[in-house]
Enzyme design. Structure first.
Site, PDB file in Angstrom:
ATOM      1  N   ASP A 114      -1.210   7.976 -30.892  1.00 38.83           N
ATOM      2  CA  ASP A 114      -1.402   9.315 -31.457  1.00 38.83           C
ATOM      3  C   ASP A 114      -0.229  10.180 -31.029  1.00 38.83           C
ATOM      4  O   ASP A 114       0.514   9.816 -30.097  1.00 38.83           O
ATOM      5  CB  ASP A 114      -2.726   9.940 -30.998  1.00 38.83           C
ATOM      6  CG  ASP A 114      -2.802  10.119 -29.491  1.00 38.83           C
ATOM      7  OD1 ASP A 114      -2.460   9.159 -28.770  1.00 38.83           O
ATOM      8  OD2 ASP A 114      -3.181  11.216 -29.020  1.00 38.83           O
ATOM      9  N   GLU A 164      -4.758  10.110 -26.659  1.00 40.97           N
ATOM     10  CA  GLU A 164      -4.125  10.467 -25.366  1.00 40.97           C
ATOM     11  C   GLU A 164      -3.668  11.907 -25.330  1.00 40.97           C
ATOM     12  O   GLU A 164      -3.814  12.601 -24.326  1.00 40.97           O
ATOM     13  CB  GLU A 164      -2.931   9.528 -25.108  1.00 40.97           C
ATOM     14  CG  GLU A 164      -2.398   9.607 -23.685  1.00 40.97           C
ATOM     15  CD  GLU A 164      -1.351  10.679 -23.448  1.00 40.97           C
ATOM     16  OE1 GLU A 164      -1.051  10.965 -22.285  1.00 40.97           O
ATOM     17  OE2 GLU A 164      -0.819  11.255 -24.423  1.00 40.97           O
ATOM     18  N   GLU A 165      -3.107  12.359 -26.455  1.00 37.47           N
ATOM     19  CA  GLU A 165      -2.511  13.699 -26.460  1.00 37.47           C
ATOM     20  C   GLU A 165      -3.550  14.810 -26.360  1.00 37.47           C
ATOM     21  O   GLU A 165      -3.201  15.970 -26.153  1.00 37.47           O
ATOM     22  CB  GLU A 165      -1.658  13.893 -27.721  1.00 37.47           C
ATOM     23  CG  GLU A 165      -0.453  12.959 -27.827  1.00 37.47           C
ATOM     24  CD  GLU A 165       0.612  13.214 -26.769  1.00 37.47           C
ATOM     25  OE1 GLU A 165       0.423  14.065 -25.898  1.00 37.47           O
ATOM     26  OE2 GLU A 165       1.644  12.518 -26.821  1.00 37.47           O
TER      27      GLU A 165
HETATM   28  C1  LIG Z   1       5.292  12.871 -20.094  1.00 38.59           C
HETATM   29  C2  LIG Z   1       3.820  12.651 -20.362  1.00 38.59           C
HETATM   30  C3  LIG Z   1       3.212  11.928 -19.200  1.00 38.59           C
HETATM   31  C4  LIG Z   1       3.653  11.904 -21.647  1.00 38.59           C
HETATM   32  C5  LIG Z   1       2.218  11.811 -22.139  1.00 38.59           C
HETATM   33  N1  LIG Z   1       2.121  11.061 -23.336  1.00 38.59           N
HETATM   34  C6  LIG Z   1       1.681  13.179 -22.467  1.00 38.59           C
HETATM   35  O1  LIG Z   1       2.282  13.938 -23.180  1.00 38.59           O
HETATM   36  N2  LIG Z   1       0.477  13.468 -21.989  1.00 38.59           N
HETATM   37  C7  LIG Z   1      -0.194  14.696 -22.263  1.00 38.59           C
HETATM   38  C8  LIG Z   1       0.343  15.821 -21.462  1.00 38.59           C
HETATM   39  O2  LIG Z   1       0.121  16.977 -21.876  1.00 38.59           O
HETATM   40  O3  LIG Z   1       0.967  15.629 -20.402  1.00 38.59           O
END
Ligand SMILES: CC(C)C[C@H](N)C(=O)NCC(=O)O
Length: 494
Positions: free
Chosen positions: A118, A183-184
């Site tokens: 995603d 995940e996002e």
């Molecule tokens: C750099 C992050 C760990 C990358 C990850 N996919 C992400 O964006 N997670 C959500 C967040 O808001 O940190």
């Protein structure tokens, strides 16, 4: 017959391996256009998990991921993880989680690669130079939403497995995948799946590998910590509808003024979090940490230039890195209901909701942060003696994660980085959040490593996100090498 000494046999075996590694590298180099095409197809899917109107695309993305792994002979399942409740009470199906397994040899170590397909929102009008969902290569950089975060790294893992298969080289370890689609937005539904599958899919997994972050500079890195994320909505409601500011301004107590007032109590201009209990919960920086940060090569000027700012919150490297990785921070992201379009609409919005987040660190607990923030904002609002109504909600409560850098997984990681890039990796933490990392750790007790392949300037979540062709290809080689290095870990040293 004369037997060869063991040292000769071992030497011969290492030559065979080196020979095969070269073949794998050659395979990656000669298949790069196919890899780029695969990324183009994935980027073209607008799998934005934060926009419910894009849910069909997200489902399609999960199906495409499953199809790809199935076509490679994986044992693939699309796991139903239920529904999510929207703010209006409606229920919406969550994207299924893809699990897959390649070979299942009880004598081999088993790794599980976690990733997500995603993405964050991406719109041309946000200031992108190219169409966000049309992969566009400029000077070796492949631009598109979700390239670095996290589609290319997921594909790089898939291509690493494919390369072994294509050359008929047996995978040195059993490989499993868990690929999710939320995940996002806080990995909704995934924690419960991990708990449910602890004694089934995850039972024989020895190690978990995550490649969902970036390097700190041009030097490859291994990541041993992430911050958590408590994401809040603070909604203030006043009149029953928006009002003309000329006709009603001065007569009503405006929700937006209340909101800005309470938001301003969260953090000082010098970055000090003002909510009682938050700073007190943070572990002090140890001498060892100070030295680790001091030893990392990091160019502050370059960092400023990359961001296009003239000044940073801290002007020495150790403070800056510490505040990037191991201290909490408050960020204000936006205000729903506020007028934000071009033009000069003169309205008093009736209801506004601020979105802000607190990135928290290992000694902090999201449930405690929720209580601290809610009570603090309610008290700040009460002091204003406003008749409006405030509602504070924590919509994401993702925990931070920290690993032991002395773990054998990191030893193996350093060897793989050395083989591919011929340098020692930076040992870094990450300011962002991977919600499931801590769940994997707590629920399975397995060793976890983060092995990023994203560049320091990839612009995850931002305009013109990209990954370079170099990082994509060398990253694939890194994963190939890492599977070998993990197979060399003696089970007794887990
Ligand atoms: C750099 C992050 C760990 C990358 C990850 N996919 C992400 O964006 N997670 C959500 C967040 O808001 O940190």
């Amino acid at each position: 017959m004369k037997l060869l000494p063991l040292s000769c046999v071992l030497h011969a075996l290492s030559i065979v391996h080196a020979f095969r590694y070269d073949h794998l590298v050659e395979h990656v180099n000669s298949h790069q256009d196919q890899y780029v095409q695969a990324l183009r197809e994935w980027v073209s899917v607008e799998s934005d998990s934060s926009d419910v109107s894009k849910r069909a695309e997200l489902h399609r993305m999960m199906e495409m991921t499953a199809d790809k792994l199935r076509a490679m002979g994986g044992n693939v399942t699309l796991v139903d993880i239920g529904e999510q409740q929207l703010p209006n009470g409606e229920m919406l199906a969550l994207p299924k989680v893809v699990t897959a397994q390649f070979i299942s040899d009880p004598l081999k170590t088993t790794v599980c690669v976690y990733g997500h397909v995603d993405v964050q929102p991406g719109k041309l009008e946000d200031g992108w130079a190219t169409e966000p969902y049309n992969l566009t290569e400029i000077n070796g950089n492949m631009h598109g939403r979700g390239t670095s975060d996290n589609k290319a790294p997921v594909l790089a893992w898939i291509h690493a497995v494919e390369a072994y298969q294509a050359l008929n080289i047996e995978l040195p370890v059993n490989v499993k995948f868990i690929i999710e689609g939320m995940e996002e937005t806080g990995s909704n539904g995934l924690d419960a799946m991990v708990v449910a599958q602890r004694d089934t899919f995850l039972l024989d997994v020895d190690y978990i590998i995550i490649s969902d972050c970036g390097w700190l500079s041009l030097r490859p890195a291994l990541t041993y910590g992430t911050r958590g994320n408590c994401y809040f909505s603070a909604e203030i409601e006043g009149a029953k509808q928006d009002l003309h500011s000329g006709v009603y301004g001065g007569t009503v107590i405006e929700p937006m003024t209340d909101l800005i007032g309470i938001l301003d109590t969260l953090i000082s201009p010098s970055g000090k979090i003002l909510i009682p209990g938050i700073r007190e919960a943070v572990d002090p920086l140890t001498d060892e940490e100070w030295k680790t940060y001091q030893d990392i090569e990091f160019d502050m000027e370059n960092y400023k230039n990359k961001l296009g700012v003239t000044e940073l919150m801290y002007n020495n490297k150790v403070d800056l890195l510490a505040h990037m990785w191991r201290y909490p921070t408050v960020s204000i992201h936006g205000i729903e209901g506020a007028f934000s379009a071009p033009g000069t609409k003169t309205v008093i919005p009736a209801k506004v909701a601020a979105k802000f987040s607190i990135r928290q660190v290992p000694s902090m607990d999201p449930e405690v942060v929720k209580k601290q923030v809610t009570e603090y904002l309610e008290a700040a609002f009460a002091r204003r003696k406003s008749p409006n109504k405030l509602k504070v909600t924590m919509v994401i409560g993702a925990k931070p994660w920290l690993a032991n850098t002395q773990h054998v997984l990191y030893e193996a990681g350093k060897k793989a980085v050395k083989r591919v890039f011929n340098v020692e990796p930076d040992m870094i933490r990450e300011g962002g959040t991977i919600p499931v990392a801590r769940t994997f750790q707590d629920v399975t007790g397995k060793g976890i490593i983060m092995m990023p392949i994203g560049g320091f300037d990839d612009g995850m979540h931002s305009q013109n996100e990209k990954i370079s062709r170099y990082n994509y290809l060398e990253g694939t080689k890194l994963f190939i090498a890492y599977l070998h290095e993990v197979s060399q870990i003696q089970k007794s040293r887990v």
